[in-house]
Design an enzyme around this catalytic site. Structure first.
Site, PDB file in Angstrom:
ATOM      1  N   LYS A 115       0.803  -1.222   0.000  1.00  0.00           N
ATOM      2  CA  LYS A 115       0.000   0.000   0.000  1.00  0.00           C
ATOM      3  C   LYS A 115       0.834   1.269   0.000  1.00  0.00           C
ATOM      4  O   LYS A 115       0.337   2.331  -0.344  1.00  0.00           O
ATOM      5  CB  LYS A 115      -0.980  -0.004   1.178  1.00  0.00           C
ATOM      6  N   LYS A 203      -8.364 -12.164 -10.095  1.00  0.00           N
ATOM      7  CA  LYS A 203      -9.550 -12.281  -9.255  1.00  0.00           C
ATOM      8  C   LYS A 203     -10.481 -11.095  -9.499  1.00  0.00           C
ATOM      9  O   LYS A 203     -10.033 -10.028  -9.928  1.00  0.00           O
ATOM     10  CB  LYS A 203      -9.166 -12.369  -7.792  1.00  0.00           C
ATOM     11  N   LYS A 206     -13.332  -5.107  -6.588  1.00  0.00           N
ATOM     12  CA  LYS A 206     -14.232  -3.969  -6.719  1.00  0.00           C
ATOM     13  C   LYS A 206     -13.541  -2.770  -7.333  1.00  0.00           C
ATOM     14  O   LYS A 206     -14.183  -1.951  -7.978  1.00  0.00           O
ATOM     15  CB  LYS A 206     -14.908  -3.598  -5.393  1.00  0.00           C
TER      16      LYS A 206
HETATM   17  P1  ATP Z   1      -9.950  -3.945  -3.871  1.00  0.00           P
HETATM   18  O1  ATP Z   1      -9.940  -4.067  -5.366  1.00  0.00           O
HETATM   19  O2  ATP Z   1     -10.246  -2.566  -3.408  1.00  0.00           O
HETATM   20  O3  ATP Z   1      -8.757  -4.578  -3.200  1.00  0.00           O
HETATM   21  P2  ATP Z   1     -11.461  -6.304  -3.278  1.00  0.00           P
HETATM   22  O4  ATP Z   1     -12.615  -6.668  -4.139  1.00  0.00           O
HETATM   23  O5  ATP Z   1     -10.189  -7.067  -3.458  1.00  0.00           O
HETATM   24  O6  ATP Z   1     -11.243  -4.756  -3.402  1.00  0.00           O
HETATM   25  P3  ATP Z   1     -11.152  -6.242  -0.403  1.00  0.00           P
HETATM   26  O7  ATP Z   1     -11.775  -5.090   0.320  1.00  0.00           O
HETATM   27  O8  ATP Z   1      -9.689  -6.239  -0.683  1.00  0.00           O
HETATM   28  O9  ATP Z   1     -11.962  -6.437  -1.783  1.00  0.00           O
HETATM   29  O10 ATP Z   1     -11.518  -7.562   0.377  1.00  0.00           O
HETATM   30  C1  ATP Z   1     -12.764  -7.731   1.080  1.00  0.00           C
HETATM   31  C2  ATP Z   1     -12.952  -9.208   1.367  1.00  0.00           C
HETATM   32  O11 ATP Z   1     -13.355  -9.874   0.166  1.00  0.00           O
HETATM   33  C3  ATP Z   1     -11.698  -9.937   1.849  1.00  0.00           C
HETATM   34  O12 ATP Z   1     -12.062 -10.862   2.841  1.00  0.00           O
HETATM   35  C4  ATP Z   1     -11.195 -10.642   0.616  1.00  0.00           C
HETATM   36  O13 ATP Z   1     -10.469 -11.824   0.954  1.00  0.00           O
HETATM   37  C5  ATP Z   1     -12.501 -10.974  -0.107  1.00  0.00           C
HETATM   38  N1  ATP Z   1     -12.358 -11.019  -1.576  1.00  0.00           N
HETATM   39  C6  ATP Z   1     -11.852 -10.038  -2.356  1.00  0.00           C
HETATM   40  N2  ATP Z   1     -11.920 -10.366  -3.639  1.00  0.00           N
HETATM   41  C7  ATP Z   1     -12.471 -11.614  -3.692  1.00  0.00           C
HETATM   42  C8  ATP Z   1     -12.789 -12.503  -4.756  1.00  0.00           C
HETATM   43  N3  ATP Z   1     -12.568 -12.179  -6.010  1.00  0.00           N
HETATM   44  N4  ATP Z   1     -13.357 -13.685  -4.446  1.00  0.00           N
HETATM   45  C9  ATP Z   1     -13.586 -14.020  -3.159  1.00  0.00           C
HETATM   46  N5  ATP Z   1     -13.316 -13.227  -2.114  1.00  0.00           N
HETATM   47  C10 ATP Z   1     -12.769 -12.030  -2.358  1.00  0.00           C
HETATM   48 MG    MG Z   2      -8.337  -6.507  -2.307  1.00  0.00          MG
END
Ligand code: ATP
Ligand code: MG
Length: 336
Positions: A115, A203, A206
């Site tokens: 980060k 993966k 968001k």
């Molecule tokens: P960003 O792109 O902002 O990192 P993100 O979609 O990766 O967003 P996070 O806020 O990093 O989401 O993670 C929130 C939760 O969702 C965590 O517990 C993470 O392990 C889970 N998670 C994130 N992406 C996935 C995915 N593609 N499939 C399953 N679980 C996920």
């Molecule tokens: Mg993430």
């Protein structure tokens, strides 16, 4: 009674991936164990503010609690839902643990390295949030903290801080289980990675800009179905579950299993060897749109008042437990 604790940041709306990978398994875990364990589900609003928060934060907090309820979270006297910043002991405990943690171990956290990488300046919260996380866990003597792999290092840090503290002051803090034991306890479903629909090598995230790559929980169900229909697959022409060779197809099988709560193995057996990818896509598209329709109806039926009532009792409980542990820690430092 042992405690299971989880928190999910709500900086922006979750994707279907966040929901299936993090929220839904937690709901199922809670429903399975809340007879015999305390289940603490908290909204880490103090963690949220270490980076930009999208939209109406107060509303997002309420909505995220509705997600859990709409996903079927069963409430009983052992399930506690609270907002972190409504329990001031978290901040105070964090400060005290800052005086137990070392700069060196915090600098080694890969989340911090990722980060802060390439940035001229980052806020201190980004550096220190693993200690706040330790406070979140240790105040409630939590044994199990279901988190994604990206957070394992922070669980180990929490264990180290707790052991160091106990070594000096006596057995005051409960050391959470090792990550391997946590994974064994959580079982399957935790740690699944839903893939990006356009680029299934990655993966689903968001923060991805491409709208066709991700399904949001508020997506119009028909539009979501279209995204599934146009998901990238492969040219092998034969369905098989193989995340390396056929990530797109495997992702669809995974989604089909999770949204319907079917065992993945059953879904694989049904589709194994199928050469018409279109048939699989149609089935998954229908499953996703049916799921979203009922999920969105469930959300709409939950009132804000209902959520506030839940928070009121959850926060009364959390303050009582956290204050009691904080007092023990303050006494150890002769602050009280
Ligand atoms: P960003 O792109 O902002 O990192 P993100 O979609 O990766 O967003 P996070 O806020 O990093 O989401 O993670 C929130 C939760 O969702 C965590 O517990 C993470 O392990 C889970 N998670 C994130 N992406 C996935 C995915 N593609 N499939 C399953 N679980 C996920
Ligand atoms: Mg993430």
């Amino acid at each position: 009674m042992k405690t299971i604790l989880t928190g999910i940041r709500v900086n922006s709306e979750p994707t279907l991936g966040n929901f299936l990978g993090a929220m839904l398994p937690m709901v199922r875990l809670s429903n399975k164990y809340s007879k015999d364990y305390n289940v603490n589900i908290f909204i880490p609003d103090l963690h949220s503010i270490i980076s930009e928060v999208d939209g109406d934060f107060k509303k997002n907090v309420l909505t995220s609690i509705k997600y859990y309820l709409a996903a079927g979270l069963k409430l009983n006297q052992n399930v506690h839902v609270y907002r972190q910043s409504f329990v001031p002991a978290h901040s105070e405990m964090c400060w005290i643990l800052n005086c137990v943690a070392n700069m060196g171990e915090l600098k080694r956290m890969t989340q911090y390295k990722d980060k802060s990488d390439g940035k001229e300046s980052v806020n201190v919260g980004i550096f220190d949030y693993p200690v706040l996380m330790a406070a979140d866990i240790l105040l409630y003597s939590a044994s199990y903290v279901p988190v994604g792999e990206d957070q394992f290092q922070h669980i180990e840090l929490t264990r180290n801080i707790a052991m160091r503290f106990n070594h000096k002051y006596g057995e005051i803090l409960t050391v959470p289980e090792k990550t391997e034991a946590q994974v064994a306890f959580m079982g399957v479903g935790m740690g699944v990675r839903i893939r990006d629909l356009v680029n299934p090598e990655k993966k689903m995230s968001k923060s991805t800009n491409s709208l066709n790559s991700k399904i949001m929980l508020s997506d119009d169900p028909e539009k979501a179905a279209k995204k599934i229909m146009s998901a990238t697959t492969d040219s092998l022409g034969k369905v098989s579950f193989d995340m390396f060779k056929q990530p797109g197809i495997s992702n669809l099988l995974q989604i089909e299993a999770l949204v319907n709560d079917f065992p993945l193995q059953d879904v694989i057996s049904t589709w194994q060897g199928e050469s018409h990818y279109g048939d699989l896509k149609k089935k998954v598209a229908t499953s996703v749109s049916t799921f979203l329709t009922s999920f969105q109806e469930n959300i709409a039926a939950i009132s804000d008042e209902e959520v506030f009532e839940l928070l009121e009792s959850g926060e009364a409980y959390a303050n009582e437990v956290a204050d009691a542990k904080l007092l023990e820690v303050q006494k150890a430092f002769s602050l009280r």
